[in-house]
Design an enzyme around this catalytic site. Structure first.
Site: not given
Length: 270
Positions: A16, A80-82, A194, A196
């Site tokens: 991540d 991590c989605n991005t 996300c 986070h």
């Protein structure tokens, strides 16, 4: 001398931009408590949500290539989605081991909503991806999906992991970014797109104007990891995990108590 199969059992590698992926690691540990863990945080590149697609498409595969060479994992999870929505295909092409990605939980959210209006909180990079458009078209075409970029939630989650109190203003502004949109008052389900953001689930729930379900993909990712590694002779006991950063090791000190709760006692620099 022949070693026992689990004497050098390869680890699971989680990647991540920061500590957000701990929300995925937590669910994985519940299913695979004895799996060796390496968690890599690209603090030198944080925040990912503000970077261009071209930057991440080059950076993420390069870093994972180095990590795989060093730690020889059995499987990689891009927590991590991005990074997943931009670089997952590039990483899979570059590596010869299974790679699990993280994508917005649009399908389960569409099955959960009662009002038909769903909110999606993510980084700027994630919410604009064509991949998210395709997920919405495939699984929520009969629903209203309202998106809002909330990059400051990344920093709020990082602050919480350092033992600080997240800024309430940031939490309220993130929720208002959804509910102030047309039909936003009908939102009953919010996708935390996300890794986070699940770390702030309680704070976001308190800021919601109505009872709201907050959903993320961590449990589904953990089940996928367990499925792909089924039959692996994991150690019979829990081994200390490794936390790797691309940044300055001294910057990790405020996070150390939280990270050690996930079984990671060794700290290294890539």
């Amino acid at each position: 001398m022949t070693e026992t199969p689990n004497a050098e059992c390869p680890p699971l590698l989680f990647f991540d931009s920061g500590v957000g992926g701990l929300s995925v690691l937590r669910e994985t540990i519940d299913l695979l408590p004895h799996a060796p863990i390496v968690y890599a945080a690209d603090y030198a590149g944080l925040p990912y949500g503000m970077k261009s697609e071209a930057e991440l498409a080059a950076r993420v595969p390069a870093l994972l290539g180095r990590l795989v060479e060093r730690y020889k994992p059995i499987l990689v999870t891009i927590a991590c989605n991005t990074a997943s929505t931009i670089a997952l295909d590039h990483v899979r092409s570059a590596l010869n081991i299974p790679v699990v990605g993280t994508v917005p939980a649009i399908k389960p959210a569409s099955m959960l909503t009662k009002t038909g209006v769903i909110g999606l909180l993510g980084t700027r990079a994630t919410i604009r991806q064509p991949y998210v458009d395709r997920l919405a078209a495939d699984f929520a075409s009969d629903k209203t999906l309202l998106r809002h970029a909330a990059p400051d939630l990344v920093y709020a989650a990082e602050a919480k992991l350092r033992g600080e109190t997240p800024d309430p203003r940031v939490i309220k502004e993130a929720m208002a970014g959804l509910t102030d949109q047309a039909e936003g008052e009908k939102i009953d389900t919010v996708i935390l797109a996300c890794t986070h953001f699940p770390l702030l689930r309680n704070e976001l729930s308190e800021a919601a104007h109505r009872p709201t379900e907050f959903i993320d993909g961590a449990q589904g990712i953990a089940r996928r990891i367990a499925y792909l590694t089924s039959g692996t002779p994991w150690p019979s006991d829990t081994r200390d995990g490794i936390f790797v950063t691309t940044g300055d090791i001294s910057d990790i000190e405020p996070y150390r108590p939280a990270i050690e709760k996930y079984g990671m006692k060794r700290f290294e620099i890539l």
